[in-house]
Scaffold this active site. Structure first.
Site: not given
Ligand code: GLC
Length: 414
Positions: A154, A190
């Protein structure tokens, strides 16, 4: 300039048919299986050392939530018997220097926010607290309260964090801020916090999904340990030339290919790339946010007036009704694909646990795309009906808002 044949071709190119979804599910299962056996796979299937809560967890806990541009601190009371009591939350906004600067500055900033929160809510900064930390990036866990960041996703890139234990980094910053009694006792993704928060009150909940800036999911494996799939990195689906180009220009080429087709961080960019071809006469700005695509798809005003004023705001001075209609079509094409792919991934996880879909499954979902996009959730549900027919009634999708922080508190309590 309304080119019907280009539009038809794009619709076909982006459409994910039912046979394609069935193949997606088979491939997803194979990648899950490989990941679980420790073989090379696009799905990391990360151990979490955590199980679903029993609902009897009790006490007052602090929780932290870091996974995007906002950092949240929460204090929450758990009453046991699947009930939660009073909570207080404060949100802080991260600057570019925290996201892309030095890791130490990022963690010092977070520790500073915790101190501000404790002062504001009159919590004794000298006392001992156990804190749950939701950290939404791929982390290789070494135990409940430790985990090494494998790599940023991200568009985070704070230096000196990849390959390090993020709990150690944060505990060190807490000490520097004079909060040595405040200790991180649980670290979770998360998706895991979302699953935990919902299953605290709903025992049927067995999938946690995030459809927001990023996308990912988790579920309990046969031995009941929750597995963080990191499905954003799945790469067996069909890509279009738009996806390949977007990937090439991204900060992490070759990685997170599923996330780049489904999540809020990229949907606007996919729309922009498609719209450029459909509307060659219009000069699109470099950053076309996913929120714009959501707003355009929601627009039912006469002559798509609202879309017209949005376009003006982002520097596209003149557009006629035909342009706006075509742009709306591009948004629909891209978000329809995203929601069908999300449904395919959800179907894969559920059938991994329950191939015949004989039991009830609550899927706890959080994230801006699922919550705010006007048609996303409805399309996911309809696609699940297409896949499972009447048996889709066993699947309940529930929006589980701000569950990341709440789940972390429950994990800290467990
Ligand atoms: C990205 C991260 C992952 C997280 C997701 C949603 O894919 O790598 O760990 O759960 O974003 O936030």
């Amino acid at each position: 300039m309304y080119d019907k044949s280009t539009l038809k071709k794009s619709e076909k190119l982006f459409y994910v048919s039912l046979p394609e979804i069935r193949k997606f599910v088979r491939d997803f299962h194979q990648e899950m299986w490989k990941g679980l056996c420790g073989k090379k796979s696009s799905l990391k299937m990360i151990h979490t050392y955590l199980r679903k809560p029993t609902g009897s967890e009790k006490g007052r806990f602090l929780a932290l939530d870091l996974g995007g541009t906002h950092f949240r601190v929460m204090s929450l009371e758990l009453k046991g018997k699947r009930k939660t009591g009073a909570s207080s939350v404060k949100t802080f906004v991260l600057g570019k220097k925290h996201i892309t600067g030095k890791g130490k500055e990022l963690f010092d900033f977070i520790a500073g926010c915790i101190k501000i929160f404790m002062k504001e809510y009159k919590l004794d900064t000298g006392a001992e607290y156990s804190v749950g930390f939701t950290f939404s990036f791929p982390v290789k866990k070494k135990g409940i309260a430790s985990g090494v960041l494998l790599r940023w996703t991200k568009d985070f890139s704070a230096s000196g964090v990849e390959g390090k234990d993020v709990v150690e980094l944060l505990n060190a910053s807490l000490e520097r801020k004079g909060l040595s009694g405040t200790k991180i006792t649980a670290l979770a993704n998360d998706t895991v916090s979302t699953l935990t928060a919902r299953s605290y009150e709903d025992p049927d909940c067995d999938v946690g999904v995030i459809l927001g800036t990023g996308t990912n999911a988790c579920y309990p494996e046969k031995d009941r340990e929750i597995v963080n799939i990191e499905w954003g990195n799945f790469n067996k689906q069909r890509l279009t030339h738009y996806d390949r180009k977007l990937d090439k220009c991204s900060g992490n080429p070759g990685e997170q290919l599923f996330e780049k087709m489904v999540s809020g961080m990229y949907l606007g960019e996919v729309v922009r790339r498609l719209a450029k071809d459909l509307l060659p006469g219009i000069n699109f700005p470099k950053y076309f946010k996913s929120e714009y695509a959501s707003a355009i798809e929601s627009d039912t005003s006469k002559g798509l007036r609202k879309t017209g004023s949005l376009l003006k705001k982002i520097g596209i001075k003149s557009s006629d009704y035909a342009d706006r209609k075509l742009l709306k079509k591009a948004c629909v094409i891209v978000s329809t694909r995203a929601s069908r792919l999300a449904a395919a991934a959800i179907a894969s996880v559920i059938t991994k646990m329950d191939p015949r879909l004989g039991r009830r499954h609550t899927v706890a979902i959080d994230g801006s795309v699922y919550e705010k996009h006007p048609r996303f959730s409805c399309r996911v549900k309809n696609t699940l009906k297409e896949i499972f027919g009447g048996k889709a009634r066993h699947i309940k999708l529930v929006l589980t808002k701000s569950a990341s922080a709440k789940g972390a508190a429950i994990i800290a309590a467990a």
